[in-house]
Design a protein around this motif. Structure first.
Motif, mmCIF file in Angstrom:
data_model
loop_
_atom_site.group_PDB
_atom_site.id
_atom_site.type_symbol
_atom_site.label_atom_id
_atom_site.label_comp_id
_atom_site.label_asym_id
_atom_site.label_seq_id
_atom_site.Cartn_x
_atom_site.Cartn_y
_atom_site.Cartn_z
ATOM 1 N N UNK A 319 30.260 -4.977 22.990
ATOM 2 C CA UNK A 319 30.522 -5.054 24.118
ATOM 3 C C UNK A 319 31.997 -5.654 24.243
ATOM 4 N N UNK A 320 33.239 -5.560 24.203
ATOM 5 C CA UNK A 320 34.257 -5.746 24.232
ATOM 6 C C UNK A 320 34.637 -6.456 25.313
ATOM 7 N N UNK A 321 35.299 -7.927 25.035
ATOM 8 C CA UNK A 321 35.450 -8.612 26.446
ATOM 9 C C UNK A 321 36.915 -9.213 27.258
ATOM 10 N N UNK A 322 38.130 -7.419 26.420
ATOM 11 C CA UNK A 322 39.666 -8.239 26.199
ATOM 12 C C UNK A 322 40.310 -9.520 25.775
ATOM 13 N N UNK A 323 40.710 -10.043 26.149
ATOM 14 C CA UNK A 323 41.434 -10.795 26.210
ATOM 15 C C UNK A 323 40.040 -12.433 26.407
ATOM 16 N N UNK A 324 39.473 -12.314 26.421
ATOM 17 C CA UNK A 324 38.692 -13.306 27.432
ATOM 18 C C UNK A 324 38.353 -13.255 25.945
ATOM 19 N N UNK A 325 37.772 -14.953 26.400
ATOM 20 C CA UNK A 325 36.639 -16.089 25.001
ATOM 21 C C UNK A 325 36.202 -16.280 25.715
ATOM 22 N N UNK A 326 34.258 -15.357 25.767
ATOM 23 C CA UNK A 326 33.191 -15.698 26.692
ATOM 24 C C UNK A 326 32.462 -17.104 25.808
ATOM 25 N N UNK A 327 31.321 -17.821 26.414
ATOM 26 C CA UNK A 327 30.828 -19.049 26.548
ATOM 27 C C UNK A 327 30.023 -19.021 26.645
ATOM 28 N N UNK A 328 29.113 -18.352 27.928
ATOM 29 C CA UNK A 328 27.385 -18.297 27.941
ATOM 30 C C UNK A 328 26.999 -17.020 28.636
ATOM 31 N N UNK A 329 25.748 -16.947 28.144
ATOM 32 C CA UNK A 329 25.300 -15.750 28.717
ATOM 33 C C UNK A 329 23.235 -15.765 30.012
ATOM 34 N N UNK A 330 23.420 -14.926 30.925
ATOM 35 C CA UNK A 330 22.828 -14.635 31.204
ATOM 36 C C UNK A 330 21.517 -13.803 31.859
ATOM 37 N N UNK A 331 21.054 -13.204 31.521
ATOM 38 C CA UNK A 331 19.959 -12.105 32.062
ATOM 39 C C UNK A 331 19.119 -12.045 33.515
ATOM 40 N N UNK A 332 19.332 -10.874 34.108
ATOM 41 C CA UNK A 332 19.290 -10.616 35.778
ATOM 42 C C UNK A 332 17.849 -10.260 35.656
ATOM 43 N N UNK A 333 17.177 -11.089 35.866
ATOM 44 C CA UNK A 333 15.241 -9.626 35.822
ATOM 45 C C UNK A 333 15.339 -8.741 37.159
ATOM 46 N N UNK A 334 16.017 -8.923 37.968
ATOM 47 C CA UNK A 334 16.489 -8.078 39.033
ATOM 48 C C UNK A 334 17.025 -6.198 38.688
ATOM 49 N N UNK A 335 18.459 -6.582 37.934
ATOM 50 C CA UNK A 335 18.939 -5.795 37.785
ATOM 51 C C UNK A 335 19.778 -5.032 36.715
ATOM 52 N N UNK A 336 18.903 -5.894 35.745
ATOM 53 C CA UNK A 336 18.829 -5.933 34.458
ATOM 54 C C UNK A 336 20.135 -5.316 34.103
ATOM 55 N N UNK A 337 20.858 -6.642 34.954
ATOM 56 C CA UNK A 337 22.447 -7.070 34.164
ATOM 57 C C UNK A 337 22.613 -8.164 33.357
ATOM 58 N N UNK A 338 23.987 -8.519 32.503
ATOM 59 C CA UNK A 338 23.418 -9.305 31.396
ATOM 60 C C UNK A 338 24.650 -10.459 32.170
ATOM 61 N N UNK A 339 25.018 -11.177 32.346
ATOM 62 C CA UNK A 339 26.597 -11.857 32.158
ATOM 63 C C UNK A 339 26.707 -13.015 31.958
ATOM 64 N N UNK A 340 27.745 -12.573 31.771
ATOM 65 C CA UNK A 340 28.765 -13.619 30.806
ATOM 66 C C UNK A 340 29.937 -14.378 31.046
ATOM 67 N N UNK A 341 29.683 -15.475 31.092
ATOM 68 C CA UNK A 341 30.713 -16.559 31.714
ATOM 69 C C UNK A 341 31.967 -16.518 30.486
ATOM 70 N N UNK A 342 33.729 -16.247 30.984
ATOM 71 C CA UNK A 342 34.406 -16.038 29.612
ATOM 72 C C UNK A 342 35.600 -17.962 30.621
#
Length: 940
Positions: A319-342
């Motif tokens: 999954x390309x994030x465009x111009x952003x430099x990601x740092x952290x990840x977390x998984x939301x078990x209620x909606x199965x989404x992945x959160x990426x801190x940029x």
């Protein structure tokens, strides 16, 4: 005044002082009759957490506390938990969620300005989003929660620090090789896994024995993810561009999957942010249990998240994030989404978090959060993602249902000097250390705050200087003068808060004073041993006086037209230094006197009381306030205070002197939160109370009648009521007495002194029914007797409900309290031929009781317009069927829902009430009756 190094300023900076000795004269009003802040439009987000008052106090006079950073008003006194900075997060980086307690743990990274870590882990209550405590952990990095042992493991400088989530204390430190970063816990084998970035190893810890096993992995290991389904560990080896897979059962190597064919060492990434990364990324890999995938940050510069199939160990997509430099990840078990801190984009910190749909692996949206988001964790209980934003010193919450964010726990203010402007009715606060963030790095921006004393609204206004610490109002030209310590200047603001002048003064200036006689502004310059005098007509320096060494405090004597200057070196040299005061002619600015107050003292704050012509000087070295007669400069008294006395605020009309103590003594820790109050009429200490943490300056507002105390480390203003300092309260126990005719009953009256109250209190009672007697009728409160009691005795003859009012008076001060007395009457009557008796109880007058053919009849009498209760106790043998019980009031049947029948042993208790218009005839029918009973048609 601030007597400490600012925690975020290099220690080479000078110690900061504030001397604010402003005397506000004019008409005063009782504080109780004036409004304080209106809370109608403000969110009270925090509960009140008070620290114990000093022994001389029983109740804090702090009416409410204004938290400057978010305009929140807290009723009463608020002091930070555990005496740490109020809700202040320093460079938050990693985040972990503790499911058993709903705690959120946040580590502190490294300051980009000072290049050090605050060495703290903050614990946030997930229910209130408040910091509940902070723990000292040396250089904290990654976090992991152990639900089995209810511990939190922190990768730290010693290796791993173990925090008990139940006691919120450090339970142990496990020594490892230096360089620990990421950490994970595997509940299946009760092992802790710690990555070592510099040595390219994973250290396996058995918490039961603290045995450590080292496993060699790929270069630059950072984050760790645990796959409990397949019993695997996945390590993101970012320098090698691989994911290293380990069998969690036996620590055996499984696979090393390439995710980046052209990896770059983390230490060389993102110029110029290579030296601006607050911490190694420790949360850059996560397991998605819904589809058995590993999500990891595989490229930082080009912003890529890769997906690894844990069954095939193949990369299934990116999954390309465009111009952003990601740092952290977390998984939301209620909606199965992945959160990426940029964290960044190019050379700039960013403020968003990307949300990836775990089914489509497409970016759903980008949510705005604080600057420099790094660590992230999901709270199962409230459905929020907690995002650590290292560059804005905040934590953001993202709600999974709406994908909207909210910033909280933002950086605090560090208030210093306080002044009141009677022209616009605003309180001005010199905010010396308001911390905000730039897109590149965290930075210190100082500001001047205005506080609306009616609404509590806080506004930041432009101040050309840096590090404002003292404020003075010029009543002649209506301008405001702000002393800026860091930029060595005085800013001049006109009545509409526009900067009209910037006046340079020597470095090391600490205090500011307005002289109402000649309208000049005086600046004490401790480092240059001078006093600058500013002409307020031209706003230029008209003279520089060599008024003696180390000038610090300033005060104006309105009766003798003198300006007083205290002299004390901040950095004490050899012993034997004389602490003295200089008196200047308030019109000619010539020195007219020098007089010594003590040897090796610490004279600082100074104030003048025009009602007695006395001068008061705070001495931090001796924790005392000296009293000097103004007519001949003779020391006539000394008052000891519990803290290191530093700032003085005189309150005219009440003749009270407030003494702030930032420290408990001297110029360093331990820090304090005590404010003392001296009665200038008796020259005695009447109270010590707890304000915020490290109280510094203060000002009196005669329009509202409140004293405003600035609390440096709390980032708050305490609103203090000087008119309610000496008082007492009255209570009565019990508040309700049940009486029977002619049988006395009693209650206890207690009076308690507040804030050092002493006096003889006279008690009287007024009754609407029973006779009263109080013994003793006079209670005496003294410094040794802060509470006293008397007995109230009641005797009545006529049933009913009555009110007794008890008055407590001393001079013009009075308080009252009420209690209820219910006088009941109980009459028994023989019911039927079986010899059984019925009992009728009521707080009305009962008469004409009789029984015939299953019907009990009596009259109840009371005052017209009142009501009474009636209880009828009937033996069960008289009632064939409980459903056949009927009640008649003046021959009208009472509906079933207006009375109740309760079983009590061998009896039935029938309860109902009667409203009086005159005497009421009552019939209680227990069962089938003859066609007419007492003239009432009954049911057969």
């Amino acid at each position: 005044m601030n007597l400490r190094h600012h925690p975020h300023v290099p220690k080479t900076c000078a110690i900061i002082f504030l001397i604010l000795a402003l005397t506000f004269l004019g008409t005063t009003y009782p504080a109780a009759s004036n409004p304080s802040f209106s809370t109608a439009n403000l969110r009270d987000a925090l509960s009140t957490t008070s620290l114990p008052d000093a022994p001389a106090s029983l109740m804090s006079p702090v009416k409410e506390t204004l938290i400057l950073r978010n305009n929140t008003i807290v009723p009463g006194n608020y002091s930070p938990v555990n005496q740490v900075s109020f809700n202040q997060l320093d460079y938050p980086t990693a985040v972990a969620y503790a499911s058993h307690t709903n705690h959120i743990y946040v580590t502190s990274g490294v300051s980009l300005a000072a290049h050090y870590s605050p060495d703290r882990v903050a614990v946030i209550d997930g229910n209130t989003n408040r910091i509940v405590t902070e723990l000292n952990v040396s250089d904290p990095r990654g976090l992991a929660y152990d639900p089995l042992n209810e511990n939190v493991y922190v990768a730290s400088a010693p290796g791993v620090t173990v925090i008990s989530d139940t006691t919120l204390t450090v339970a142990a430190n496990i020594t490892l090789q230096s360089g620990s970063s990421g950490v994970a816990y595997d509940p299946a084998n009760n092992h802790v896994y710690v990555t070592n970035y510099s040595k390219s190893i994973v250290q396996v810890i058995d918490p039961s024995t603290n045995q450590v096993t080292n496993l060699k992995v790929g270069a630059g290991p950072t984050g760790i993810a645990v796959d409990p389904d397949n019993k695997r560990l996945y390590i993101n080896c970012i320098d090698a561009g691989t994911v290293y897979e380990i069998n969690a059962t036996n620590n055996a190597f499984v696979a090393n999957v390439t995710v980046n064919t052209a990896p770059t060492k983390l230490s060389t990434l993102m110029p110029p942010l290579g030296t601006a990364i607050p911490q190694l990324p420790t949360q850059n890999i996560v397991y998605d249990s819904s589809n058995q995938r590993i999500y990891l940050i595989s490229r930082i510069t080009t912003g890529t998240v890769s997906m690894l199939n844990t069954i095939t160990n193949k990369i299934t997509g990116t999954v390309p994030l465009g111009p952003y430099s990601p740092f952290g990840l977390a998984f939301d078990s209620s909606n199965h989404n992945i959160y990426v801190t940029n964290y960044a984009s190019g050379g700039q910190s960013q403020s968003n978090t990307s949300i990836i749909n775990g089914t489509t692996n497409k970016i759903v949206t980008n949510v705005t959060v604080g600057f420099g988001p790094t660590g992230i964790a999901y709270d199962l209980q409230n459905g929020n993602m907690y995002v650590a934003c290292s560059r804005s010193n905040t934590v953001s919450t993202i709600h999974d249902a709406t994908n909207t964010s909210n910033l909280f726990l933002s950086s605090q203010d560090f208030p210093m000097g306080v002044a009141y402007d009677p022209a616009n009715h605003l309180i001005y606060v010199a905010d010396q250390g308001s911390y905000t963030a730039t897109p590149v790095q965290d930075s210190t921006l100082s500001s001047l705050l205005t506080v609306n004393t009616t609404t509590g609204k806080v506004e930041q206004i432009s101040n050309a200087g840096t590090g404002p610490q003292a404020v003075a109002y010029n009543d002649y030209n209506k301008d405001l003068y702000v002393l800026n310590m860091w930029s060595a200047s005085v800013s001049v603001l006109n009545p509409v808060n526009q900067i009209i002048a910037q006046i340079l003064v020597p470095h090391g200036s600490f205090s500011l004073l307005y002289n109402p006689d000649n309208h000049d502004i005086y600046v004490a310059n401790e480092e240059s041993n001078t006093v600058s005098i500013i002409d307020s007509l031209s706003n230029t320096i008209m003279a520089t006086l060599n008024a003696g060494k180390h000038p610090l405090g300033l005060a104006y004597d309105s009766i003798d037209n003198l300006v007083y200057i205290t002299h004390t070196p901040l950095y004490q040299g050899p012993k034997g230094y004389a602490s003295y005061i200089t008196a200047l002619d308030g019109r000619t600015n010539e020195i007219v006197a020098n007089f010594t107050v003590g040897i090796d003292g610490g004279l600082l704050g100074i104030a003048y009381d025009p009602t007695n012509d006395n001068i008061y000087v705070a001495d931090w070295a001796t924790s005392s306030v000296s009293i000097i007669r103004g007519s001949d400069q003779t020391i006539i008294g000394n008052v000891q205070v519990p803290g290191g006395a530093q700032e003085l605020v005189y309150v005219s009309g009440y003749e009270k002197l407030f003494v702030t103590s930032q420290f408990t003594g001297g110029l360093g820790p331990p820090n304090a939160g005590t404010v003392s109050i001296i009665d200038t009429r008796t020259q005695s200490l009447i109270q010590n109370f707890t304000a915020g943490y490290e109280p510094t300056g203060g000002a009196y507002d005669p329009d509202t009648g409140y004293v405003y105390i600035s609390n440096y480390e709390s980032g708050t203003l305490s609103v203090v009521v000087p008119g309610e300092i000496t008082d007492f309260n009255i209570t009565v126990t019990p508040p309700l007495i049940m009486l029977q005719p002619t049988i006395p009953g009693s209650a206890t009256i207690t009076v308690t002194g507040l804030q050092g109250f002493i006096g003889n209190i006279t008690l009287t009672a007024t009754s609407s029914g029973p006779t009263t007697r109080i013994g003793p009728s006079i209670l005496t409160l003294s410094p040794d007797t802060r509470s006293a009691s008397a007995t109230l005795t009641l005797t009545g003859t006529h049933p009913g409900e009555f009110t007794i009012t008890i008055e407590a008076e001393v001079g013009s001060l009075s308080h009252s309290v009420q209690l209820k007395a219910i006088l009941t009457q109980s009459v028994s009557v023989r019911c039927g031929s079986s010899g059984a008796y019925c009992l009728v109880t009521s707080d009305s007058i009962l008469s004409n009781l009789g029984f015939s053919e299953n019907v009990l009849q009596f009259n109840a009498t009371g005052l017209i317009g009142t009501a009474a209760f009636v209880n009828v106790t009937v033996p069960k043998i008289l009632v064939a069927n409980i459903n056949q019980i009927r009640i008649f009031l003046d021959k009208i049947q009472l509906p079933d829902y207006e009375f109740s029948v309760i079983t009590t042993g061998h009896n039935y208790l029938i309860q109902f009430s009667v409203a009086f218009h005159s005497s009421v005839q009552i019939q209680v029918q227990f069962g089938p009756a003859t066609p007419t009973v007492f003239g009432i048609q009954t049911e057969l």
